[in-house]
Scaffold this active site. Structure first.
Site, PDB file in Angstrom:
ATOM      1  N   SER A 204       0.834  -1.199   0.000  1.00 59.01           N
ATOM      2  CA  SER A 204       0.000   0.000   0.000  1.00 59.01           C
ATOM      3  C   SER A 204       0.875   1.259   0.000  1.00 59.01           C
ATOM      4  O   SER A 204       1.630   1.482  -0.940  1.00 59.01           O
ATOM      5  CB  SER A 204      -0.962  -0.049   1.193  1.00 59.01           C
ATOM      6  N   GLU A 330      -9.410  -4.390  -4.698  1.00 61.16           N
ATOM      7  CA  GLU A 330      -8.594  -3.424  -3.974  1.00 61.16           C
ATOM      8  C   GLU A 330      -9.414  -2.324  -3.293  1.00 61.16           C
ATOM      9  O   GLU A 330      -9.002  -1.760  -2.284  1.00 61.16           O
ATOM     10  CB  GLU A 330      -7.584  -2.778  -4.928  1.00 61.16           C
TER      11      GLU A 330
END
Length: 532
Positions: A204, A330
């Site tokens: 991330s 996602e």
């Protein structure tokens, strides 16, 4: 050829006798703990001076010298998170610590490959802190060293304005990361690691950091790392210092520093509890609601010289062996589950990317129709999740892999994580953001964050993922030490668009579907326009 040469170096490493867990790092000595599993850990090593007082909003400084022995048996406190309670006793402004895990029989002559992991948290929290490196080391056959660490986030790490630029430093969270890398170059050999064989991993915001370090200083190679493995790389909207001024101004007004001639000195003088009470997100100019994460790295024409899309487009990045990849769903954990109209969907997207125009939104709406429906959720929840997931995570990963292939980086792999957890699937979250970290580190090593199925019905995927990752860490090639019977992970090419599809008992190569290629082509084409 490069991958094979590096492999030849990796397999030539030899072991020697074990060393004492008391390690001298020049400025002090750290006493580690030898565990029964054959691994020694050093927890809470200070890699930079405490960033408090006059060092608030400054670049990280060298740690002070201390002649006494430091017991490295507790993790350092996490860095203060935006929106978090100022009374949280797990966090502190004094947070620049790292952990080292190494085979107990490693010495300063072992030259073991190093895995340096940058945790995520949207640059506003330390969200993957204190992961235990033992699982990766055991999966490697006791052939690697693992390092993870904290770095400043929110305003402590990313406050930017003309005042901060003149009287302090911007992008300090990224500079903390580089400080930890520099610490590793100086000292990791004393723990058994090879400073000339470092794989930078991250998820991330940590994977976004990888992209930013690859393009740092216009793609300058400072020799701090030698390969990258990025999970769910994130391209947020990135402002310059002038555009970030509103964040500084809002904080000055909220804290009552407006009446001081030197507002930066006033912010530095504030009690951290009071400052933390005023540490929350506000809407960006032109947006209707606050974004998920307001504080982000900024273009400073030094460390960060351009938008990430354009830097990779122009080839201004380090051409190193690389893994990039994403999860199927996602966006689901970020988007409002009650999104019921296209207006609410567009409001969310525009709040994350304020530079989106009407034309952009109309095209996105046409590319992402109403999708699957789930109980207790709005009609447009999966629609906005699909759009946001590809815009911020999946399409940037494909773009970066393409840039590597275009520039003839042959050691270049991409993946698609699609391991179905029944609980997450039933709730509509699907295969959610960064869930693969639970498999890569091992579900017992991520502080309770792993889906239960990763220890039961999906447990077979764990050694598969660990073998590919530790193979890459050891040889800069995920195939060298992959598990017997698992497929060869084919390199990404511009004409193939092939990536490894991770599925329990069904991992195999796949080609990116044409519809996803079409959507990503459009989203990448507007990336610079919306400041990614």
């Amino acid at each position: 050829m490069l991958c094979r040469i590096l492999f030849a170096v990796a397999i030539s490493l030899q072991r020697v006798e074990a060393v004492d867990p008391l390690v001298d790092v020049s400025y002090t000595r750290y006493q580690g703990t030898s565990l029964l599993n054959g691994i020694t850990q050093w927890l809470g090593i200070r890699y930079a001076a405490s960033p408090v007082g006059a060092l608030r909003f400054q670049a990280p400084q060298d740690p002070p010298s201390d002649s006494s022995i430091q017991l490295a048996n507790e993790h350092g406190l996490l860095c203060l998170a935006t929106g978090a309670s100022p009374m949280d006793n797990t966090t502190s402004e004094d947070c620049l610590f790292l952990d080292v895990y190494a085979p107990t029989n490693a010495t300063s002559k072992s030259k073991l490959p190093v895995y340096f992991f940058i945790q995520g948290g949207a640059f506003n929290a330390n969200s993957n802190a204190n992961y235990n490196g033992s699982g990766l080391i055991k999966a490697s056959g006791m052939n690697i060293v693992v390092v993870n660490f904290n770095y400043r986030v929110g305003p402590y790490g990313f406050l930017a304005s003309k005042e901060v630029l003149a009287g302090g430093s911007v992008n300090n969270g990224l500079k903390d990361q580089r400080k930890a890398l520099e610490w590793m170059q100086k000292y990791i050999s004393r723990f058994g690691g090879d400073p000339q064989h470092v794989t930078m991993g991250g998820d991330s915001a940590g994977a976004a950091s990888i992209a930013l370090h690859l393009t740092a200083y216009g793609g300058r190679d400072d020799g701090l790392f030698h390969a990258t493995a990025a999970e769910s790389q994130s391209f947020a909207s990135m402002l310059n210092v002038e555009e970030s001024q509103y964040q500084y101004n809002n904080l000055v007004i909220r804290t009552g520093c407006i009446d001081e001639e030197d507002t930066l000195a006033c912010l530095r003088s504030l009690n951290v509890t009071f400052l933390q009470k005023n540490n929350f997100n506000t809407p960006s100019p032109g947006a209707q609601v606050a974004p998920i994460a307001m504080y982000n790295p900024v273009i400073d024409n030094d460390l960060i010289q351009d938008y990430t899309y354009r830097a990779f487009e122009q080839g201004k990045f380090l051409h190193l062996p690389a893994i990039f990849g994403d999860d199927t769903n996602e966006g689901t954990i970020f988007t409002p589950k009650n999104t019921s109209t296209i207006g609410q969907s567009d409001t969310f997207l525009q709040s994350q990317f304020p530079a989106l125009t009407f034309e952009h939104l109309r095209t996105i709406n046409s590319l992402y129709p109403v999708a699957e429906q789930y109980p207790n959720s709005g009609k447009f929840w999966r629609q906005v999740s699909n759009a946001y997931g590809e815009q911020r995570y999946i399409c940037p990963g494909i773009f970066i892999s393409n840039a590597h292939a275009r520039d003839s980086v042959s050691c270049n792999w991409n993946y698609h994580w699609n391991v179905i957890d029944p609980v997450s699937a039933a709730a509509g979250y699907g295969v959610s953001h960064t869930v693969e970290t639970s498999a890569i580190w091992g579900p017992e090593n991520v502080n309770g964050g792993a889906p239960a199925s990763y220890s039961t019905t999906n447990s077979a995927t764990v050694p598969v993922a660990q073998a590919y990752w530790t193979s890459f860490i050891r040889s800069f090639n995920p195939n060298t030490h992959r598990l017997p019977g698992t497929p060869e992970w084919g390199a990404w090419t511009l004409d193939g668009y092939q990536r490894l599809l991770f599925q329990t008992n069904a991992t195999a190569m796949e080609t990116v579907p044409d519809d996803q290629k079409k959507r990503c082509a459009y989203l990448s084409s507007i990336g610079v326009a919306i400041k990614q």
